[in-house]
Scaffold this active site. Structure first.
Site, short mmCIF file in Angstrom:
data_model
loop_
_atom_site.label_atom_id
_atom_site.label_comp_id
_atom_site.label_asym_id
_atom_site.label_seq_id
_atom_site.Cartn_x
_atom_site.Cartn_y
_atom_site.Cartn_z
N SER A 16 0.74 -1.52 0.22
CA SER A 16 0.04 0.22 -0.41
C SER A 16 0.73 1.13 0.34
CB SER A 16 -0.50 -0.05 1.36
OG SER A 16 -1.90 1.38 1.42
N LYS A 17 0.45 1.98 -1.09
CA LYS A 17 1.26 3.67 -1.11
C LYS A 17 0.62 4.05 -0.11
CE LYS A 17 2.89 2.51 -5.60
NZ LYS A 17 3.99 2.92 -5.44
N LYS A 68 -13.79 -4.96 1.62
CA LYS A 68 -14.27 -4.19 1.16
C LYS A 68 -15.81 -4.01 1.58
CE LYS A 68 -10.88 -1.03 -1.44
NZ LYS A 68 -11.05 0.10 -2.74
N ASP A 80 -25.48 5.11 1.97
CA ASP A 80 -25.95 4.57 0.85
C ASP A 80 -24.43 4.08 0.63
OD1 ASP A 80 -23.83 6.59 -0.04
OD2 ASP A 80 -26.04 7.69 -1.04
N ASN A 89 -14.17 2.21 1.19
CA ASN A 89 -13.25 2.40 1.15
C ASN A 89 -12.37 2.60 3.08
OD1 ASN A 89 -13.78 4.45 0.32
ND2 ASN A 89 -11.31 4.92 -0.80
N ASP A 105 -12.97 6.56 -3.66
CA ASP A 105 -13.04 6.20 -4.75
C ASP A 105 -13.27 7.43 -5.58
OD1 ASP A 105 -11.13 4.18 -3.94
OD2 ASP A 105 -12.10 2.70 -4.19
N GLY A 127 -14.04 -3.17 -17.78
CA GLY A 127 -14.07 -3.56 -16.50
C GLY A 127 -15.25 -3.52 -16.02
N GLY A 129 -14.91 -4.61 -12.34
CA GLY A 129 -14.87 -4.49 -11.04
C GLY A 129 -15.36 -3.93 -10.05
N GLY A 130 -14.58 -4.08 -8.90
CA GLY A 130 -14.88 -2.68 -7.78
C GLY A 130 -14.44 -1.38 -8.33
N LEU A 213 -7.24 3.06 -14.88
CA LEU A 213 -6.48 3.26 -13.41
C LEU A 213 -5.42 2.80 -12.84
CD1 LEU A 213 -9.93 4.65 -13.59
CD2 LEU A 213 -10.31 2.40 -11.76
P1 NAP Z 1 -11.50 -6.08 -9.12
O1 NAP Z 1 -12.55 -5.77 -8.61
O2 NAP Z 1 -10.53 -7.45 -8.88
O3 NAP Z 1 -11.13 -6.14 -10.76
C1 NAP Z 1 -10.79 -6.13 -12.03
C2 NAP Z 1 -11.48 -5.94 -13.73
O4 NAP Z 1 -10.63 -6.97 -14.03
C3 NAP Z 1 -12.68 -7.42 -13.99
O5 NAP Z 1 -13.42 -6.58 -14.36
C4 NAP Z 1 -11.85 -8.21 -14.75
O6 NAP Z 1 -12.94 -8.98 -15.35
C5 NAP Z 1 -10.57 -7.61 -15.29
N1 NAP Z 1 -9.95 -8.22 -15.73
C6 NAP Z 1 -8.71 -8.69 -14.54
N2 NAP Z 1 -8.03 -10.19 -15.85
C7 NAP Z 1 -8.72 -9.28 -16.91
C8 NAP Z 1 -7.79 -9.81 -17.92
N3 NAP Z 1 -6.69 -10.53 -18.24
N4 NAP Z 1 -8.58 -9.49 -18.97
C9 NAP Z 1 -10.07 -8.79 -19.38
N5 NAP Z 1 -10.55 -8.54 -18.54
C10 NAP Z 1 -10.02 -8.92 -17.06
O7 NAP Z 1 -9.90 -5.14 -9.32
P2 NAP Z 1 -9.92 -3.79 -8.80
O8 NAP Z 1 -10.43 -3.24 -7.55
O9 NAP Z 1 -11.95 -3.70 -9.98
O10 NAP Z 1 -9.24 -2.74 -9.71
C11 NAP Z 1 -8.97 -2.41 -11.18
C12 NAP Z 1 -7.68 -1.84 -11.12
O11 NAP Z 1 -7.65 -0.70 -10.51
C13 NAP Z 1 -6.28 -1.91 -10.54
O12 NAP Z 1 -5.36 -2.54 -11.75
C14 NAP Z 1 -6.01 -1.26 -9.67
O13 NAP Z 1 -4.81 -1.35 -9.19
C15 NAP Z 1 -6.84 -0.50 -10.01
N6 NAP Z 1 -7.51 0.44 -9.25
C16 NAP Z 1 -6.45 1.52 -8.60
C17 NAP Z 1 -7.29 3.55 -8.09
C18 NAP Z 1 -6.58 4.56 -7.88
O14 NAP Z 1 -6.56 4.83 -7.14
N7 NAP Z 1 -5.54 4.94 -8.84
C19 NAP Z 1 -8.32 2.41 -7.21
C20 NAP Z 1 -8.87 1.02 -7.47
C21 NAP Z 1 -8.53 -0.34 -8.12
P3 NAP Z 1 -14.38 -9.61 -14.30
O15 NAP Z 1 -15.30 -8.83 -13.70
O16 NAP Z 1 -13.74 -10.49 -15.77
O17 NAP Z 1 -13.23 -10.58 -13.68
#
Ligand code: NAP
Length: 270
Positions: A16-17, A68, A80, A89, A105, A127, A129-130, A213
């Site tokens: 974590s940063k 989370k 909410d 978070n 976020d 994407g 995900g979260g 991101l």
């Molecule tokens: P997460 O909930 O695990 O979701 C990951 C997403 O990436 C899902 O939609 C997943 O698809 C997709 N994915 C992973 N591998 C893939 C592949 N090989 N091909 C296609 N889709 C793929 O993670 P998250 O928390 O959303 O984070 C996602 C990214 O955002 C990470 O790199 C994280 O470091 C970054 N992030 C950055 C910040 C910031 O402050 N800059 C904040 C949050 C997250 P499926 O749904 O099909 O599994």
């Protein structure tokens, strides 16, 4: 004299940063506080939160993977968050030991876009995900126009469109991008050790913005291609610093000193 502190909790937590960011701001603001990283395993989360609730020096915590969702059941007031972004978070403790939860976020994601008028603009989010949920929540509030969710699971994408009340379509990662004003990568594609996300950017119009991101590396293959094509770009550190800034103010009652962002970004990428 006691020292107020906040922390980030997760499992694992070493990467974590957040401590670097918050300690940097504490020092710049001259606040005699602390920000730690605490390794909390899932089974230990309820006891950990119960113990911290009774610690008058604890201002609260940031919450990262895998807590989370579970932490939403452990605060008195989840706002909410459950019905919207669906993940928490940030947890805050008030002087009466009440715990409130929120998610910074979405605001952190949106902050670097706030000078753009995205009303009615077409957007693509990659994407489901979260992070994508926070992005879609923020973009829904910004009244964007047609939304294209790019995902390997069309079902997940369609469910998110419906949940966030967005108008649009879902397509696979191999389909050609529509001519969107804003393209957001919210997958882990492009991260160190992961395959790149490298779509053909030629359908994007002049003036399009590409936002990734991912922050490790800072210049992902997607952002490098966007630069080469003359598009404006926003990197993942903008959101990382932005979401931390909202949490910092909630924990320590003072706005994060964003005038030092260049120095902070250098520290984070050293
Ligand atoms: P997460 O909930 O695990 O979701 C990951 C997403 O990436 C899902 O939609 C997943 O698809 C997709 N994915 C992973 N591998 C893939 C592949 N090989 N091909 C296609 N889709 C793929 O993670 P998250 O928390 O959303 O984070 C996602 C990214 O955002 C990470 O790199 C994280 O470091 C970054 N992030 C950055 C910040 C910031 O402050 N800059 C904040 C949050 C997250 P499926 O749904 O099909 O599994």
């Amino acid at each position: 004299m006691t020292t107020p502190y906040a922390e980030v909790i997760g499992d694992p937590i070493g990467h974590s940063k957040s401590p670097l960011i918050h300690k940097f701001w504490l020092e710049k603001c001259g606040i005699a506080g602390d920000y730690r990283a605490s390794h909390v395993r899932p089974d230990d989360l309820p006891d950990f939160i119960a113990q911290r609730r009774n610690d008058p020096d604890w201002r609260g915590c940031n919450v990262t993977i895998p807590h989370k969702i579970a932490v939403m059941d452990l605060v008195d007031d989840p706002g909410d968050v459950r019905g919207t972004i669906g993940a928490m978070n940030t947890v805050l403790r008030d002087p009466q030991s009440n715990l409130t939860g929120t998610n910074t976020d979405a605001a952190g994601f949106y902050a670097p876009l706030s000078t753009l008028d995205l009303t009615g603009a077409s957007v693509a989010v990659v994407g489901t995900g979260g992070a994508a949920r926070a992005v879609l929540f923020a973009l829904g509030k910004a009244n964007v126009g047609d939304m294209c969710i790019v995902a390997r699971s069309p079902l997940k994408g369609a469910a998110l469109l419906a949940q966030f009340g967005l108008r649009g379509a879902v397509q696979g990662l191999d389909a050609s991008l529509p001519p969107v004003r804003l393209l957001v990568n919210a997958t882990s594609l492009g991260m160190v050790g992961q395959a790149p996300y490298a779509p053909d950017l030629s359908p994007l119009p002049d003036g399009a913005v590409v936002y990734d991101l991912v922050y490790a590396p800072l210049e992902t293959p997607l952002l490098a291609a966007a630069h080469d094509n003359g598009f404006d770009t926003i990197d993942g550190l903008e959101m990382l610093i932005g979401q931390a800034a909202f949490a910092f103010e909630l924990f320590f009652g003072k706005a994060a000193p964003r005038e030092h962002d260049d120095e902070l970004r250098a520290l984070l990428t050293a």
